[in-house]
Scaffold this motif. Structure first.
Motif, short mmCIF file in Angstrom:
data_model
loop_
_atom_site.label_atom_id
_atom_site.label_comp_id
_atom_site.label_asym_id
_atom_site.label_seq_id
_atom_site.Cartn_x
_atom_site.Cartn_y
_atom_site.Cartn_z
N GLN A 60 37.24 27.15 0.32
CA GLN A 60 36.99 27.48 1.73
C GLN A 60 35.54 27.90 1.86
OE1 GLN A 60 39.19 27.78 4.57
NE2 GLN A 60 40.54 26.53 3.34
N GLN A 61 34.98 27.68 3.06
CA GLN A 61 33.62 28.12 3.32
C GLN A 61 33.53 28.59 4.76
OE1 GLN A 61 31.21 24.72 2.53
NE2 GLN A 61 31.95 23.57 4.27
N GLY A 62 32.47 29.35 5.05
CA GLY A 62 32.25 29.83 6.40
C GLY A 62 32.18 28.68 7.39
N GLN A 63 32.70 28.92 8.57
CA GLN A 63 32.82 27.86 9.58
C GLN A 63 31.47 27.41 10.08
OE1 GLN A 63 35.16 29.01 12.93
NE2 GLN A 63 35.65 26.91 13.43
N GLY A 64 31.17 26.14 9.84
CA GLY A 64 29.97 25.54 10.38
C GLY A 64 28.69 25.86 9.65
N ARG A 65 28.73 26.69 8.61
CA ARG A 65 27.51 27.05 7.89
C ARG A 65 27.79 27.08 6.40
NH1 ARG A 65 25.21 32.34 10.73
NH2 ARG A 65 23.47 31.34 11.73
N THR A 66 26.88 26.56 5.66
CA THR A 66 27.02 26.60 4.21
C THR A 66 25.84 27.36 3.63
OG1 THR A 66 25.89 24.50 3.96
CG2 THR A 66 28.29 24.44 4.07
N LEU A 67 25.99 27.82 2.40
CA LEU A 67 24.91 28.53 1.70
C LEU A 67 23.97 27.55 1.09
CD1 LEU A 67 26.99 31.30 -0.04
CD2 LEU A 67 25.50 31.56 1.91
#
Length: 154
Positions: A147-154
């Motif tokens: 899972q990752q933050g919605q709409g933003r990646t690191l």
């Protein structure tokens, strides 16, 4: 995945695709390994190597006791979590679940290569207490989720 944080705000995640999970596991190098012995659970921070198929760990014993090695020997299915958190919008997490087992002696070179490629090792050598065992384990993934933050990646 919807999870409420302590402020009552909802955090929403987006699934990571297989390529993103693979890249994350190759770059991360540390996480939390959760083991179990019957109804007792044991979670511990560990360095890991990843060869694109399996996760590898080196579990150490100093002196006579190692709770980590005792739990690893008793665990049928382990769960490993790797994560990165910058803020509520920029985060990633991957969970890997499957059997954990000692690596056969004839595979230790390949394990060491995977570990040296991406593991991040902390200094864990206590003064005055000799290391008495260094066992390589592998976790064979049966289930992997990211899972990752919605709409933003690191």
């Amino acid at each position: 995945m919807d999870v409420s944080n302590t402020d009552g705000r909802e955090l929403r995640g987006e699934p990571m695709d297989e390529a993103a999970v693979d890249a994350f596991l190759h770059e991360r190098g540390v996480g939390v390994l959760s083991l179990a012995d019957g109804g007792d659970a044991y979670g511990c921070p560990v360095s890991f190597g990843y060869d694109g198929e399996q996760l590898y760990f080196v579990l150490l014993r100093f002196g006579e006791d190692s709770e980590k090695l005792d739990f690893a020997a008793a665990t049928e299915t382990a769960t490993f979590a790797a994560y990165d958190f910058e803020d509520e919008h920029r985060w990633r997490s991957v969970l890997v679940r499957g059997p954990i087992e000692p690596v056969p002696e004839d595979r230790t070179e390949a394990v060491d290569e995977a570990l040296f490629d991406n593991a991040q090792f902390a200094s864990l050598y206590p003064q005055g207490e000799p290391m008495t065992e260094r066992t390589r384990y592998r976790l064979v993934p049966e289930e992997v989720t990211g899972q990752q933050g919605q709409g933003r990646t690191l």
